[in-house]
Write a protein that holds these residues in place. Structure first.
Motif, mmCIF file in Angstrom:
data_model
loop_
_atom_site.group_PDB
_atom_site.id
_atom_site.type_symbol
_atom_site.label_atom_id
_atom_site.label_comp_id
_atom_site.label_asym_id
_atom_site.label_seq_id
_atom_site.Cartn_x
_atom_site.Cartn_y
_atom_site.Cartn_z
ATOM 1 N N ARG A 1 42.996 46.423 38.737
ATOM 2 C CA ARG A 1 42.303 47.582 38.743
ATOM 3 C C ARG A 1 40.931 46.971 37.686
ATOM 4 N NH1 ARG A 1 47.757 48.946 38.450
ATOM 5 N NH2 ARG A 1 48.394 50.130 40.300
ATOM 6 N N TRP A 2 40.554 48.465 37.138
ATOM 7 C CA TRP A 2 39.655 48.583 36.577
ATOM 8 C C TRP A 2 40.157 49.110 35.728
ATOM 9 C CZ3 TRP A 2 35.159 45.800 36.292
ATOM 10 C CH2 TRP A 2 34.586 45.094 37.037
ATOM 11 N N TYR A 3 39.651 49.149 34.303
ATOM 12 C CA TYR A 3 40.464 49.415 32.724
ATOM 13 C C TYR A 3 38.951 49.863 31.615
ATOM 14 C CZ TYR A 3 45.348 48.539 33.804
ATOM 15 O OH TYR A 3 46.743 48.482 34.208
ATOM 16 N N PHE A 4 38.669 50.668 31.685
ATOM 17 C CA PHE A 4 37.712 50.917 30.287
ATOM 18 C C PHE A 4 38.309 51.309 29.036
ATOM 19 C CE2 PHE A 4 35.473 55.124 28.786
ATOM 20 C CZ PHE A 4 34.086 54.352 28.608
ATOM 21 N N ARG B 1 45.442 55.069 44.625
ATOM 22 C CA ARG B 1 44.611 55.917 44.196
ATOM 23 C C ARG B 1 42.703 54.854 43.892
ATOM 24 N NH1 ARG B 1 46.167 58.208 39.491
ATOM 25 N NH2 ARG B 1 47.011 59.926 40.563
ATOM 26 N N ARG B 2 42.318 55.806 44.558
ATOM 27 C CA ARG B 2 40.785 54.534 44.476
ATOM 28 C C ARG B 2 39.797 55.386 43.716
ATOM 29 N NH1 ARG B 2 40.120 52.415 49.898
ATOM 30 N NH2 ARG B 2 38.635 51.508 48.708
ATOM 31 N N ILE B 3 39.128 54.162 42.770
ATOM 32 C CA ILE B 3 38.071 54.936 42.032
ATOM 33 C C ILE B 3 37.349 55.911 43.065
ATOM 34 C CG2 ILE B 3 36.259 53.685 40.695
ATOM 35 C CD1 ILE B 3 38.034 51.262 40.190
ATOM 36 N N ASP C 1 40.314 54.153 37.922
ATOM 37 C CA ASP C 1 40.820 55.236 39.399
ATOM 38 C C ASP C 1 41.134 56.300 38.521
ATOM 39 O OD1 ASP C 1 43.253 53.586 38.377
ATOM 40 O OD2 ASP C 1 44.017 54.350 39.656
ATOM 41 N N ARG C 2 41.578 56.458 37.333
ATOM 42 C CA ARG C 2 41.949 57.928 36.706
ATOM 43 C C ARG C 2 41.153 58.229 36.185
ATOM 44 N NH1 ARG C 2 47.739 55.865 34.436
ATOM 45 N NH2 ARG C 2 49.219 55.681 36.106
ATOM 46 N N GLY D 1 38.138 46.512 47.791
ATOM 47 C CA GLY D 1 37.766 47.693 47.268
ATOM 48 C C GLY D 1 37.320 47.365 45.912
ATOM 49 N N VAL D 2 37.489 46.139 45.168
ATOM 50 C CA VAL D 2 37.303 46.020 44.162
ATOM 51 C C VAL D 2 36.004 47.564 43.295
ATOM 52 C CG1 VAL D 2 34.866 44.854 43.926
ATOM 53 C CG2 VAL D 2 36.591 44.511 42.030
ATOM 54 N N LEU D 3 35.178 47.757 43.783
ATOM 55 C CA LEU D 3 34.360 48.654 42.822
ATOM 56 C C LEU D 3 34.609 49.980 43.795
ATOM 57 C CD1 LEU D 3 30.728 46.889 44.665
ATOM 58 C CD2 LEU D 3 32.136 46.930 42.160
ATOM 59 N N GLY D 4 36.126 50.453 44.032
ATOM 60 C CA GLY D 4 36.055 51.187 44.575
ATOM 61 C C GLY D 4 36.046 52.090 45.733
ATOM 62 N N SER D 5 34.272 52.005 46.312
ATOM 63 C CA SER D 5 34.828 52.482 47.661
ATOM 64 C C SER D 5 34.196 51.076 47.899
ATOM 65 C CB SER D 5 33.549 53.338 47.672
ATOM 66 O OG SER D 5 33.177 53.917 48.259
#
Length: 336
Positions: free
Chosen positions: A183-186, A136-138, A202-203, A93-97
């Motif tokens: 997780r991914w961070y922006f 929580r998923r992206i 994811d938020r 699930g690295v891309l969110g979906s």
């Protein structure tokens, strides 16, 4: 003479092999005339391949992005690598979906030749994945939207929910996306606060471009900013330990996203780690599998000693305690 379709596949393969080819070089490699090469280039462009050309005797052809997705030519190893990467993306699930990766994988497996699909099946039979933590998923589409904002250097209106669930809307100047493995961070500059901030992808609820181009001045190291932000989360309890390792080894053992480090001479490092309670911190320290000394606080030291005694007793280091006292201690320490 080879068929037109085979010749086109051969031409795509050559164009993919290096940045630029002259018409004469392509003609010699394919054993055709210059006119045939030019005609085949035109056919590839009609199929959606982006092929640029430079005029003149020193010019040539280069492969670039097209207007639509054309047929893709992969050798055996490349096809296997793509299939494995798609499977990992679907599982992690690295891309969110996982839906897009799973759909692409199923399409690819339908057209793989048996020699490749058999190898992939052999890998499927022996690979075992541990369950990924639920969370929580992206939202689908968020990562491409954030990546586009970074690439275009365009001020963005970010709808965001913090860790407490509070909804905010912020104007930010995008910079980079950072993946920590979990997780991914922006990373972006919060315009109102004039501060560089990190936002968990994811938020992110919504990404709206404003059309306002920005020029970033002295941006930070994005990976370092994310590491410090993660390590800087406020926990109810902190433990300070001394590792018998120099700083570089200590950083590999306990990453900067987990603790803050400072050298204690050339051969030792002091690390401070945050956690929710003493038993959680003791379990983490025991799992490091290395020599260490708890400097403070006493509750973590006691929890670590209790877990170590239980481990020794269960493995012949003494008579294991029986009955309700042992069970009560286990429940208190969070053990099995």
């Amino acid at each position: 003479m080879i068929s037109t379709s085979s010749r086109l596949l051969r031409l795509v393969s050559l164009l993919s092999a290096r940045p630029i080819w002259t018409c004469r070089e392509l003609a010699e490699r394919m054993a055709v005339t210059d006119r045939t090469v030019r005609r085949d280039i035109a056919r590839l462009r009609e199929l959606g391949y982006g092929i640029e050309s430079d005029p003149g005797p020193w010019g040539g052809y280069r492969l670039c992005g097209g207007s639509r997705v054309p047929p893709l030519i992969l050798d055996d190893e490349e096809a296997l690598a793509v299939a494995v990467a798609l499977r990992e993306a679907a599982l992690s699930g690295v891309l969110g979906s996982d839906q897009a990766a799973l759909s692409a994988l199923l399409k690819l497996r339908q057209v793989l030749p048996p020699r490749i699909s058999d190898r992939l099946g052999e890998m499927d039979a022996v690979f075992v994945h541990t369950p990924r933590p639920e969370g929580r998923r992206i939202r689908p589409g968020v990562l491409p939207e954030l990546a586009a904002a970074c690439r275009l250097a365009e001020r963005t209106r970010l709808s965001y929910r913090d860790h407490a669930g509070n909804a905010t809307v912020r104007d930010v100047d995008p910079y980079r996306l950072v993946h920590t493995g979990l997780r991914w961070y922006f990373v972006a500059r919060d315009v109102a606060r004039d501060q560089w901030r990190t936002f968990r992808a994811d938020r992110v609820v919504r990404v709206e471009p404003t059309g306002h181009a920005v020029e970033l001045v002295d941006p930070p190291d994005p990976a370092l900013l994310v590491s410090r932000a993660i390590a800087g989360v406020v926990y109810p309890l902190y433990v300070t330990v001394r590792l018998a390792h120099p700083m570089d080894q200590a950083l590999r053992l306990i990453p900067p996203t987990i603790g803050t480090h400072r050298p204690d001479g050339p051969d030792a490092t002091i690390v401070e780690i945050g956690g929710n309670d003493a038993d959680q911190l003791a379990a983490y320290l025991l799992g490091l599998g290395t020599t260490l000394r708890v400097l403070s606080p006493d509750p973590v030291r006691e929890a670590l000693l209790r877990r170590a005694r239980d481990l020794c007793e269960d493995n012949g280091g003494g008579q294991p305690r029986q009955g309700p006292d042992r069970d009560a201690d286990r429940r208190k320490s969070g053990g099995a």
